[in-house]
Design a protein around this motif. Structure first.
Motif, PDB file in Angstrom:
ATOM      1  N   TRP A 159      14.084  -1.767  -8.230  1.00  0.00           N
ATOM      2  CA  TRP A 159      14.670  -2.045  -7.112  1.00  0.00           C
ATOM      3  C   TRP A 159      13.806  -1.304  -5.979  1.00  0.00           C
ATOM      4  O   TRP A 159      14.153  -2.258  -4.770  1.00  0.00           O
ATOM      5  N   ARG A 160      13.552  -0.215  -5.425  1.00  0.00           N
ATOM      6  CA  ARG A 160      13.716   0.961  -4.691  1.00  0.00           C
ATOM      7  C   ARG A 160      12.282   0.464  -4.218  1.00  0.00           C
ATOM      8  O   ARG A 160      11.637   0.541  -3.477  1.00  0.00           O
ATOM      9  N   SER A 161      11.245   0.571  -5.417  1.00  0.00           N
ATOM     10  CA  SER A 161      10.030   0.202  -5.167  1.00  0.00           C
ATOM     11  C   SER A 161       9.192  -0.887  -4.901  1.00  0.00           C
ATOM     12  O   SER A 161       8.761  -1.095  -4.234  1.00  0.00           O
ATOM     13  N   VAL A 162      10.162  -2.494  -5.017  1.00  0.00           N
ATOM     14  CA  VAL A 162       9.455  -3.055  -4.509  1.00  0.00           C
ATOM     15  C   VAL A 162      10.216  -3.503  -3.066  1.00  0.00           C
ATOM     16  O   VAL A 162       8.926  -4.647  -2.150  1.00  0.00           O
ATOM     17  N   ASN A 163      10.378  -2.598  -2.161  1.00  0.00           N
ATOM     18  CA  ASN A 163      10.339  -2.609  -1.025  1.00  0.00           C
ATOM     19  C   ASN A 163       9.190  -2.016  -0.271  1.00  0.00           C
ATOM     20  O   ASN A 163       9.086  -1.982   0.561  1.00  0.00           O
ATOM     21  N   GLU A 164       8.411  -1.113  -1.122  1.00  0.00           N
ATOM     22  CA  GLU A 164       7.391  -0.823  -0.963  1.00  0.00           C
ATOM     23  C   GLU A 164       6.170  -1.376  -0.928  1.00  0.00           C
ATOM     24  O   GLU A 164       4.680  -1.460  -0.916  1.00  0.00           O
ATOM     25  N   LEU A 165       6.520  -3.080  -2.428  1.00  0.00           N
ATOM     26  CA  LEU A 165       5.018  -3.994  -2.040  1.00  0.00           C
ATOM     27  C   LEU A 165       5.682  -5.811  -1.207  1.00  0.00           C
ATOM     28  O   LEU A 165       6.109  -5.464  -1.010  1.00  0.00           O
ATOM     29  N   MET A 166       3.441  -5.265  -1.658  1.00  0.00           N
ATOM     30  CA  MET A 166       3.570  -7.165  -0.257  1.00  0.00           C
ATOM     31  C   MET A 166       2.913  -7.567  -1.168  1.00  0.00           C
ATOM     32  O   MET A 166       1.748  -6.909  -1.886  1.00  0.00           O
ATOM     33  N   LYS A 220       0.666  -2.408  -2.907  1.00  0.00           N
ATOM     34  CA  LYS A 220       1.379  -1.418  -2.339  1.00  0.00           C
ATOM     35  C   LYS A 220       1.090  -1.356  -1.176  1.00  0.00           C
ATOM     36  O   LYS A 220      -0.122  -2.079  -0.450  1.00  0.00           O
ATOM     37  N   PHE A 221       1.754  -1.452   0.017  1.00  0.00           N
ATOM     38  CA  PHE A 221       1.400  -0.962   1.542  1.00  0.00           C
ATOM     39  C   PHE A 221      -0.177  -0.472   1.456  1.00  0.00           C
ATOM     40  O   PHE A 221      -1.006  -0.833   2.588  1.00  0.00           O
ATOM     41  N   SER A 222      -0.119   0.782   1.249  1.00  0.00           N
ATOM     42  CA  SER A 222      -1.393   1.270   0.944  1.00  0.00           C
ATOM     43  C   SER A 222      -2.454   1.201   0.418  1.00  0.00           C
ATOM     44  O   SER A 222      -3.558   1.312   1.335  1.00  0.00           O
ATOM     45  N   GLU A 223      -2.400   0.433  -0.671  1.00  0.00           N
ATOM     46  CA  GLU A 223      -3.614  -0.399  -1.373  1.00  0.00           C
ATOM     47  C   GLU A 223      -3.767  -1.211  -0.598  1.00  0.00           C
ATOM     48  O   GLU A 223      -5.012  -1.858  -0.860  1.00  0.00           O
TER      49      GLU A 223
END
Length: 522
Positions: free
Chosen positions: A433-440, A459-462
């Protein structure tokens, strides 16, 4: 009256033929004709019987080896109808029908076997079904889960089975056992299954070991290079020892976690051990494998996402008062307290295990339901994030050709709720749940529109790094990553081959126009 014999011999004597004489001649002739007809009928019946008997004999001779082998086997091991072994039951081995060689031969050449497995052959194809019939599978633990798993492995045509359990059939286990009846109560579970299995698929080579798995019996149970091992044990110590041994030996193993105190069959999953949630047994096994054996995942398990509906019942002794369960343990470490079990759920666990193993043996790749603990709000967020990113990067979101349901498919089915660069899950449960906030979601190929078969989760940086590179650069520098992603996206393309892209464009156009009417241009 005249003597007929004298009249026939004496041809010169004048005869006075009277009406009475004529009647006698007619009656005598009629009796002879009647006797002749009866003889012909009897000869016909005898002839038909001979033909029928010959045909029956040929058929019986074809079937005789199977029945004779079974009779001689039962005599050899000294088992009576009640299943009592002439030797000490514990640790004894009940051999199969002495057809071990047939497991490696083509069982499907047998007309009866091929007819029995017709539906499997039609499903898998002949070559893949031959792989199943040539396979050797070990099933350890033959209760509610293991008995159903073993039963369907047998019915699916597995050529050799080893059935292992130290326990006996009890009355209370009849609510979930695959084949046991009241007549089987008190006999070893392994022997019970073997006897029933021989009447279902007698060509299968079946070994039944009334044995407790531990370090001393490891070699006896796991030797022989089995193609698959099914762990259906509900004791933590034994389960951990078995899984560690399979990993050490390089054996394929599928483990069942807790099936008791659950009711919802739609929440049963197959996934890596470290992805299992809401299951105390798998949590304990995970901890022990990591602590004692350095094993951190890599073992497929069948588990339920459902939280247990009940706990272990308190143990009451003969007096009816609560007592210490360990005082009544027959085998050290094995629980005496009872957990409530709805028989249907262990049965489904076993069916899932059998289906997983059979498809693996046949070489059929099945994509299991991913364990993604997301809700619709997360998918809406990913969808909105994609639209905003497209507008920011390309100046328009008109090439976003997915809706929220397709976003769910991409995030859940294709990328399992994690970055495309992660081959195994690092975050499960609440961590996801927490990690999905860093995905797009971003386009894989920037020259093509944002469709189901051209979106990856990063991930945003990726994502920033990906969009600053070309596919040729990725293919050259990271060939394995390139191959893996293109393979996943190809599957998505095949899944959605019948869906026209303009449908998504129209959907987005209508949605966008509804949300921002001031931008709508006719």
């Amino acid at each position: 009256m005249y003597d007929l014999k004298t009249l026939l011999i004496s041809q010169t004597a004048p005869i006075a033929v009277t009406p009475a004489f004529r009647l006698q001649l007619c009656l005598g002739s009629g009796k002879k004709e009647k006797k002749m007809e009866e003889r012909v009928k009897w000869l016909g019946l005898v002839g038909a019987g001979v033909v029928l008997g010959s045909v029956s004999t040929v058929c019986l001779l074809n079937l005789l080896p199977r029945s004779v082998a079974k009779q001689w086997e039962e005599k050899a091991i000294g088992i009576n109808r009640n299943g009592i072994v002439s030797e000490n039951a514990k640790g004894c081995t009940v051999s199969g029908n002495q057809k071990h060689g047939m497991a490696g031969l083509n069982l499907l050449k047998d007309e009866i076997v091929s007819e029995q497995l017709t539906r499997n052959i039609q499903f898998f194809g002949l070559e893949s079904q031959q792989k199943v019939t040539a396979s050797y599978v070990v099933v350890i633990g033959l209760g509610g889960v293991g008995s159903h798993a073993a039963s369907m492995l047998l019915r699916s045509g597995v050529g050799r089975l080893l059935l292992v359990d130290f326990d006996q059939v009890s009355l209370s286990s009849l609510n979930r056992h695959a084949v046991a009846t009241r007549a089987d109560v008190g006999i070893p579970k392994a022997q019970c299954l073997k006897e029933h299995f021989q009447s279902i698929f007698p060509e299968c080579h079946i070994d039944a070991k009334v044995l407790l798995y531990d370090a001393s019996s490891e070699e006896e149970i796991l030797s022989g290079n089995p193609d698959f091992v099914l762990d259906c044990i509900d004791n933590i110590d034994t389960k951990v020892a078995l899984l560690a041994a399979c990993v050490r030996r390089g054996l394929k193993v599928l483990s069942a976690t807790g099936a008791g105190a659950r009711t919802d069959p739609t929440r049963i999953r197959v996934a890596d051990l470290k992805e299992s949630t809401n299951d105390p047994l798998s949590r304990a096994v995970r901890h022990r494998l990591r602590r004692d054996h350095g094993i951190d995942g890599g073992i497929p398990v069948v588990f339920s996402l459902e939280k247990p509906k009940a706990k272990l019942l308190p143990f009451k002794g003969p007096s009816g008062e609560e007592e210490n369960p360990s005082d009544y343990q027959i085998v050290p470490g094995f629980r005496v307290r009872i957990i409530p079990v709805l028989g249907t759920v262990p049965a489904i666990f076993g069916q899932v295990m059998a289906s997983y193993v059979v498809t693996q043996l046949a070489g059929v790749q099945v994509k299991t339901e991913p364990v993604v603990n997301l809700d619709m709000d997360h998918y809406r967020m990913l969808h909105q994030r994609l639209i905003e990113h497209e507008e920011s990067l390309y100046g328009t979101a008109m090439e976003v050709q997915v809706d929220i349901e397709e976003v769910m498919y991409v995030a859940k089915e294709l990328w399992h709720g994690r970055s495309a660069r992660e081959q195994s899950p690092k975050d499960v449960g609440r961590g996801m749940w927490r990690s999905v906030n860093e995905l797009m979601l971003v386009r894989w190929d920037q020259e093509k529109p944002a469709t189901v078969s051209n979106l990856i989760l990063l991930k945003f940086s990726e994502a920033d790094e990906h969009e600053s590179s070309t596919l040729d650069d990725i293919k050259e520098k990271e060939p394995e990553f390139f191959r893996r992603v293109t393979s996943v996206l190809k599957r998505a393309e095949l899944d959605f081959v019948n869906i026209q892209p303009h449908y998504f464009a129209l959907f987005y156009y209508q949605l966008h126009a509804w949300a921002q009417p001031h931008k709508l241009q006719r």
